[in-house]
Design a protein around this motif. Structure first.
Motif, mmCIF file in Angstrom:
data_model
loop_
_atom_site.group_PDB
_atom_site.id
_atom_site.type_symbol
_atom_site.label_atom_id
_atom_site.label_comp_id
_atom_site.label_asym_id
_atom_site.label_seq_id
_atom_site.Cartn_x
_atom_site.Cartn_y
_atom_site.Cartn_z
ATOM 1 N N ARG A 105 8.141 11.067 11.144
ATOM 2 C CA ARG A 105 7.169 10.916 10.069
ATOM 3 C C ARG A 105 7.789 11.263 8.716
ATOM 4 N NH1 ARG A 105 3.401 14.674 7.984
ATOM 5 N NH2 ARG A 105 1.652 13.657 6.886
ATOM 6 N N TYR A 106 8.688 12.276 8.698
ATOM 7 C CA TYR A 106 9.298 12.680 7.433
ATOM 8 C C TYR A 106 10.839 12.722 7.473
ATOM 9 C CZ TYR A 106 8.874 17.025 10.145
ATOM 10 O OH TYR A 106 8.909 17.963 11.151
ATOM 11 N N ASN A 111 0.824 -1.218 0.000
ATOM 12 C CA ASN A 111 0.000 0.000 0.000
ATOM 13 C C ASN A 111 0.857 1.268 0.000
ATOM 14 O OD1 ASN A 111 -2.284 -1.716 0.237
ATOM 15 N ND2 ASN A 111 -1.980 -1.784 2.471
ATOM 16 N N ILE A 112 1.702 1.403 -0.993
ATOM 17 C CA ILE A 112 2.631 2.515 -1.090
ATOM 18 C C ILE A 112 1.902 3.790 -1.497
ATOM 19 C CG2 ILE A 112 4.650 3.394 -2.326
ATOM 20 C CD1 ILE A 112 5.555 0.508 -2.673
ATOM 21 N N GLY A 113 2.296 4.925 -0.838
ATOM 22 C CA GLY A 113 1.761 6.229 -1.216
ATOM 23 C C GLY A 113 2.811 7.306 -1.019
ATOM 24 N N PHE A 114 2.633 8.436 -1.670
ATOM 25 C CA PHE A 114 3.622 9.526 -1.585
ATOM 26 C C PHE A 114 2.910 10.874 -1.703
ATOM 27 C CE2 PHE A 114 6.406 12.624 -3.641
ATOM 28 C CZ PHE A 114 7.526 12.575 -2.825
ATOM 29 N N GLU A 115 3.394 11.856 -0.896
ATOM 30 C CA GLU A 115 2.894 13.226 -1.012
ATOM 31 C C GLU A 115 3.951 14.176 -0.468
ATOM 32 O OE1 GLU A 115 0.504 14.082 3.134
ATOM 33 O OE2 GLU A 115 -0.676 13.350 1.409
ATOM 34 N N MET A 116 3.832 15.438 -0.798
ATOM 35 C CA MET A 116 4.722 16.477 -0.284
ATOM 36 C C MET A 116 4.010 17.222 0.838
ATOM 37 S SD MET A 116 7.645 16.333 -1.845
ATOM 38 C CE MET A 116 8.337 17.902 -1.320
ATOM 39 N N ASP A 117 4.627 17.266 2.003
ATOM 40 C CA ASP A 117 4.101 18.028 3.134
ATOM 41 C C ASP A 117 4.955 19.282 3.268
ATOM 42 O OD1 ASP A 117 3.025 19.011 5.425
ATOM 43 O OD2 ASP A 117 3.550 17.284 6.701
ATOM 44 N N VAL A 161 6.824 12.856 2.001
ATOM 45 C CA VAL A 161 6.276 11.889 2.958
ATOM 46 C C VAL A 161 5.937 10.613 2.196
ATOM 47 C CG1 VAL A 161 4.493 11.401 4.658
ATOM 48 C CG2 VAL A 161 5.352 13.744 4.387
ATOM 49 N N PHE A 162 6.458 9.495 2.730
ATOM 50 C CA PHE A 162 6.287 8.201 2.072
ATOM 51 C C PHE A 162 5.366 7.343 2.939
ATOM 52 C CE2 PHE A 162 8.222 3.862 1.195
ATOM 53 C CZ PHE A 162 7.622 3.719 -0.049
ATOM 54 N N TYR A 163 4.216 6.974 2.380
ATOM 55 C CA TYR A 163 3.257 6.133 3.089
ATOM 56 C C TYR A 163 3.447 4.682 2.631
ATOM 57 C CZ TYR A 163 0.936 10.570 4.069
ATOM 58 O OH TYR A 163 0.662 11.840 4.484
#
Length: 542
Positions: A205-206, A125-131, A136-138
């Protein structure tokens, strides 16, 4: 004012440069497995930090995933390399099979990371976003990730147990501080690792807190290297070598492991690369027996010295001192002493023989007056035959005058003496010698050499039946003296690799060594010829 993102980037760059410099130090000092495993750990940390710099700078999922794979090329080995380093540091012998199996497991896990987009073994369940500025890598952790975590916990526990057990064995202040420094470094690294897994701090977290652990671990390793001699006895060995750069030097720690050797030592003992312990045992054995070590036509005297630092004995330093010239002089002195000893024995035999002749002569002279009166009376009475018989009997009792075999009186005396010795042993002797009064070398030393050769021939003949005993002595002089002695023998004589006769019997071989010393001193030449039932020696003198 510096924001958190900039501060974290500074920490990452400091980590990279510190690890790079540590790699350089360890690589330049690398001589054994301990150093190799420490270098392995440094390189793993360096790759991990470089990859994390790229991760922290990524602005897209593709860039982040590529940086993550690169980072794991080092991260996958971090705990394993420290595990292997600690095992070597504490002298724990791990089976080769265990090392290979663990290595294959890590390679297998890294393959699941490289192919993460095609499987869910490591991440799910890989995810990625910019905070903001932070990527941030989920993800959810897969079975391979859990296996790696368990392995890392296992490595940390083993390292602590080994370090504590090893600490009890060391009494020296420097050794104990060195152990405590390594323990503290691994403990701090483990603490940051556990904090990252447990998510104790929100920053995890990051930002990977193990990077902070790497920075502190590197700092402690610097302290252990520069303050507490983590690289072993190498630095001390190098200091000792300043005055002895031409000598072979081998440094051994307290456990008997070779920690360092220089190029001259490797030339003398190529086996250092494959079986260093064998070379050390050879040196120790030579020291214990007071022997020298011969290599490449040179003579080396091995020496053993203690290595110490900070009040602690760190091991032994073995140096190979080139004593070729000194030993040659020593051997020459011994040969001269043997020559003098043989000369003294030979002169004693001659003096005894001469004294016996003089006694016989005095006894004959004592009765000469009575004998002459007896002969005169017999002749006056007309008993000429009786007088003739008395004269013949008297002449047979007279001492023989010395036979003249050559012009050189000293050599002539030696030949005469040993010919008489041979004849008493019923050995046939044929002498044809032409040796001038000035043969170009010292008369006495030449006479001793000739005596030794004839004496050796006599000893060989004594083992044969009387009818087979024979010695031939020939000498001709034409600018140089050519001497040849041939004798019968029981069997073909054995010669060494230099073509010289040798014997394993006690007390034998001294005469041959004396002759060879004479040959070397006078720049002469000698050749031994061993045949069935016959032995021949030829010598060109001067």
């Amino acid at each position: 004012m510096i924001n958190i993102h900039t501060l974290l980037m500074i920490i990452l760059y400091v980590s990279v440069f510190a690890l790079f410099y540590e790699c350089r130090i360890v690589f330049r000092s690398m001589k054994n497995k301990l150093h190799a495993y420490l270098l392995f750990s440094c390189v793993s940390g360096l790759i991990n930090s470089l990859g994390y710099v790229l991760q922290f700078s990524a602005t897209s999922f593709e860039a982040f995933r590529t940086a993550l794979k690169f980072s794991y090329a080092g991260r996958i080995w971090l705990a394993f390399s420290l595990f292997m380093f600690t095992a070597e540091f504490c002298h724990i012998r791990l089976p080769e099979l265990v090392k290979k199996v663990l290595s294959l497991i890590h390679i297998g896990i890294y393959i699941t990371i490289l192919t993460m987009e095609f499987n869910s073994l490591y991440y799910e369940n890989i995810g990625f976003e910019m905070d903001g500025q932070y990527p941030v890598f989920y993800r959810d952790n897969g079975i391979a990730h859990h296996l790696l975590m368990q392995l890392q916990v296992f490595y940390i526990l083993c390292a602590f147990i080994w370090l504590i057990q090893s600490l009890k064995k060391h009494k020296g202040r420097v050794a104990r501080w060195r152990h405590w420094t390594v323990i503290a470094a691994i403990f701090i690294q483990a603490a940051f690792y556990m904090a990252q897994i447990a998510g104790v701090f929100s920053v995890s977290r990051y930002f990977d807190l193990t990077i902070m652990g790497n920075v502190i671990l590197t700092a402690f390793m610097y302290i252990a290297i520069f303050r507490y001699n983590l690289l072993g006895v190498i630095d001390i060995a190098r200091d000792y070598m300043i005055d002895k750069l031409s000598e072979g030097v081998i440094a051994v720690d307290n456990d008997g492991k070779v920690q360092y050797y220089n190029e001259p030592a490797l030339k003398l003992f190529p086996v250092l690369k494959t079986d260093a312990k064998k070379a050390v045992n050879e040196i120790k054995d030579a020291i214990d027996h007071g022997d020298t070590i011969n290599r490449h036509n040179r003579i080396y005297v091995p020496e053993e010295n203690e290595l110490s630092g900070g009040g602690e004995i760190l091991g032994k330093l073995y140096s190979m001192v080139d004593s070729t010239e000194l030993k040659k002089n020593e051997y020459k002195l011994k040969a001269d002493a043997e020559i003098l000893q043989i000369a003294a024995g030979t002169m004693k035999d001659r003096l005894l023989t001469t004294e016996e002749l003089m006694k016989q002569d005095r006894a004959m002279r004592h009765d000469r007056r009575h004998f002459e009166s007896l002969i005169l009376s017999l002749l006056q009475e007309g008993n000429a035959d009786e007088a003739m018989n008395c004269l013949n009997e008297r002449l047979s009792q007279e001492p023989h005058s010395m036979v003249k075999y050559c012009e050189n009186t000293t050599v002539n005396a030696a030949i005469t003496h040993y010919v008489s010795v041979a004849e008493r042993e019923n050995i046939r002797v044929d002498v044809k010698t032409n040796i001038p009064s000035d043969p170009g070398v010292d008369d006495m030393k030449l006479a001793i050499a000739v005596s030794n050769l004839i004496e050796n021939a006599i000893h060989a003949c004594e083992k044969l039946p009387e009818q087979d005993r024979f010695i031939g002595i020939t000498a001709r002089y034409k600018e140089q003296l050519l001497l040849e002695i041939v004798n019968a023998c029981e069997k073909k004589a054995e010669l060494d690799e230099d073509g010289h006769p040798y014997s394993d019997e006690d007390g034998h071989g001294i005469g041959t060594r004396s002759v060879l010393a004479f040959v070397e001193e006078t720049d002469s030449e000698i050749m031994y010829v061993a045949e069935e039932k016959r032995f021949k020696v030829r010598m060109i003198v001067g």
